[in-house]
Design a protein around this motif. Structure first.
Motif, PDB file in Angstrom:
ATOM      1  N   PHE A   1       0.878  -1.163   0.000  1.00  0.00           N
ATOM      2  CA  PHE A   1       0.000   0.000   0.000  1.00  0.00           C
ATOM      3  C   PHE A   1       0.915   1.212   0.000  1.00  0.00           C
ATOM      4  O   PHE A   1       1.725   1.388   0.910  1.00  0.00           O
ATOM      5  CB  PHE A   1      -0.915  -0.006   1.233  1.00  0.00           C
ATOM      6  N   ASP A   2       0.824   2.013  -1.063  1.00  0.00           N
ATOM      7  CA  ASP A   2       1.659   3.196  -1.201  1.00  0.00           C
ATOM      8  C   ASP A   2       0.758   4.400  -0.950  1.00  0.00           C
ATOM      9  O   ASP A   2      -0.117   4.712  -1.754  1.00  0.00           O
ATOM     10  CB  ASP A   2       2.276   3.244  -2.596  1.00  0.00           C
ATOM     11  N   LEU A   3       0.972   5.043   0.180  1.00  0.00           N
ATOM     12  CA  LEU A   3       0.128   6.148   0.604  1.00  0.00           C
ATOM     13  C   LEU A   3       0.959   7.424   0.624  1.00  0.00           C
ATOM     14  O   LEU A   3       1.794   7.609   1.504  1.00  0.00           O
ATOM     15  CB  LEU A   3      -0.469   5.864   1.986  1.00  0.00           C
ATOM     16  N   ARG A   4       0.785   8.235  -0.409  1.00  0.00           N
ATOM     17  CA  ARG A   4       1.530   9.489  -0.543  1.00  0.00           C
ATOM     18  C   ARG A   4       3.037   9.249  -0.590  1.00  0.00           C
ATOM     19  O   ARG A   4       3.820  10.014  -0.081  1.00  0.00           O
ATOM     20  CB  ARG A   4       1.171  10.460   0.578  1.00  0.00           C
ATOM     21  N   GLY A   5       3.440   8.117  -1.177  1.00  0.00           N
ATOM     22  CA  GLY A   5       4.863   7.794  -1.292  1.00  0.00           C
ATOM     23  C   GLY A   5       5.422   7.032  -0.103  1.00  0.00           C
ATOM     24  O   GLY A   5       6.594   6.667  -0.106  1.00  0.00           O
ATOM     25  N   ILE A   6       4.604   6.775   0.900  1.00  0.00           N
ATOM     26  CA  ILE A   6       5.026   6.001   2.063  1.00  0.00           C
ATOM     27  C   ILE A   6       4.512   4.584   1.868  1.00  0.00           C
ATOM     28  O   ILE A   6       3.303   4.366   1.746  1.00  0.00           O
ATOM     29  CB  ILE A   6       4.469   6.600   3.379  1.00  0.00           C
ATOM     30  N   LYS A   7       5.409   3.611   1.822  1.00  0.00           N
ATOM     31  CA  LYS A   7       5.014   2.228   1.532  1.00  0.00           C
ATOM     32  C   LYS A   7       4.790   1.426   2.812  1.00  0.00           C
ATOM     33  O   LYS A   7       5.650   1.408   3.695  1.00  0.00           O
ATOM     34  CB  LYS A   7       6.068   1.554   0.676  1.00  0.00           C
ATOM     35  N   VAL A   8       3.646   0.750   2.847  1.00  0.00           N
ATOM     36  CA  VAL A   8       3.334  -0.234   3.880  1.00  0.00           C
ATOM     37  C   VAL A   8       3.282  -1.558   3.137  1.00  0.00           C
ATOM     38  O   VAL A   8       2.506  -1.699   2.185  1.00  0.00           O
ATOM     39  CB  VAL A   8       1.987   0.066   4.563  1.00  0.00           C
TER      40      VAL A   8
ATOM     41  N   PRO B   1       5.894  13.374   3.497  1.00  0.00           N
ATOM     42  CA  PRO B   1       5.661  12.952   2.110  1.00  0.00           C
ATOM     43  C   PRO B   1       6.241  13.965   1.126  1.00  0.00           C
ATOM     44  O   PRO B   1       6.439  15.138   1.466  1.00  0.00           O
ATOM     45  CB  PRO B   1       4.137  12.912   2.000  1.00  0.00           C
ATOM     46  N   GLU B   2       6.496  13.501  -0.087  1.00  0.00           N
ATOM     47  CA  GLU B   2       6.956  14.398  -1.147  1.00  0.00           C
ATOM     48  C   GLU B   2       5.937  15.499  -1.345  1.00  0.00           C
ATOM     49  O   GLU B   2       4.734  15.251  -1.329  1.00  0.00           O
ATOM     50  CB  GLU B   2       7.066  13.618  -2.469  1.00  0.00           C
ATOM     51  N   ASP B   3       6.406  16.708  -1.564  1.00  0.00           N
ATOM     52  CA  ASP B   3       5.502  17.831  -1.821  1.00  0.00           C
ATOM     53  C   ASP B   3       4.569  17.502  -2.980  1.00  0.00           C
ATOM     54  O   ASP B   3       5.011  17.042  -4.035  1.00  0.00           O
ATOM     55  CB  ASP B   3       6.289  19.100  -2.150  1.00  0.00           C
ATOM     56  N   GLY B   4       3.296  17.703  -2.780  1.00  0.00           N
ATOM     57  CA  GLY B   4       2.309  17.499  -3.841  1.00  0.00           C
ATOM     58  C   GLY B   4       1.899  16.063  -4.088  1.00  0.00           C
ATOM     59  O   GLY B   4       1.025  15.805  -4.899  1.00  0.00           O
ATOM     60  N   ASN B   5       2.514  15.094  -3.419  1.00  0.00           N
ATOM     61  CA  ASN B   5       2.142  13.698  -3.625  1.00  0.00           C
ATOM     62  C   ASN B   5       0.935  13.360  -2.754  1.00  0.00           C
ATOM     63  O   ASN B   5       1.055  13.230  -1.545  1.00  0.00           O
ATOM     64  CB  ASN B   5       3.304  12.760  -3.297  1.00  0.00           C
ATOM     65  N   LEU B   6      -0.220  13.243  -3.376  1.00  0.00           N
ATOM     66  CA  LEU B   6      -1.461  12.916  -2.677  1.00  0.00           C
ATOM     67  C   LEU B   6      -2.041  11.598  -3.170  1.00  0.00           C
ATOM     68  O   LEU B   6      -3.200  11.288  -2.934  1.00  0.00           O
ATOM     69  CB  LEU B   6      -2.494  14.044  -2.875  1.00  0.00           C
TER      70      LEU B   6
END
Length: 186
Positions: free
Chosen positions: A95-102, A155-160
């Motif tokens: 699960f990739d949530l705003r560039g953060i992977k679980v 999170p990376e700027d603008g990554n939603l």
């Protein structure tokens, strides 16, 4: 500050001698359960957090693989994600949530988020995850509070963007619910 330094500080660097990651967590409830290994303490978000749910997107009996992202149309930064899936040998569910992977690796039976790893065995053939995502934090609860990973994130700027996939093979998600949240503050 340099973004990498800030990220390292927030994820456990902190001040010398401080054994925590400065994470302000959501209100949670601790409960005691019997298990094969003896008494077990579990931690789960309080039920009252459900009052922040603004809109829910739900799927049942969904196949997750690398080719299709069921969350492609969703964007935002405040979410409560619930999923129960059946891990298959050799798979990694991500699960990739705003560039953060679980991610859940079925071979090692490991749940990971941003370089934090913890063992998590399936329960009656399934893994249940609840993931709370805020502007600068992510909290992952595995198998109804058996494991818990709280992290500060940037999170990376603008990554939603959001995605749900299986990077190796495919798994069946018994259900996947993504709740868009409204802010707790007026």
């Amino acid at each position: 500050k340099d973004r990498r330094v800030q990220m390292a500080w927030m994820q456990g660097g902190g001040y010398p001698g401080m054994p925590f990651n400065q994470q302000m967590t959501v209100p949670a409830e601790l409960t005691l359960h019997s298990s094969d290994e003896g008494p077990q303490l579990r931690m789960n978000p309080v039920k009252e957090l459900e009052t922040l749910r603004a809109k829910t997107h739900a799927w049942k009996d969904l196949v997750l693989n690398a080719d299709k992202n069921p969350l492609a149309g969703l964007k935002g930064d405040l979410f409560d994600v619930e999923v129960e899936f059946e891990p298959v040998a050799g798979t990694e569910t991500v699960f990739d949530l705003r560039g953060i992977k679980v991610a859940y690796n079925s071979e090692t039976q490991t749940l990971s988020c941003n370089n934090v790893n913890t063992p998590l065995k399936s329960d009656k053939g399934a893994v249940y995850l609840r993931i709370l995502l805020d502007h600068t934090s992510i909290e992952v609860f595995g198998n109804h509070g058996r494991v818990y990973i709280p992290l500060c994130i940037i999170p990376e700027d603008g990554n939603l963007s959001l995605s749900a996939s299986c990077s190796r093979g495919e798994v069946k998600a018994r259900f996947l619910r993504v709740h868009e949240l409204r802010a707790a503050w007026k």
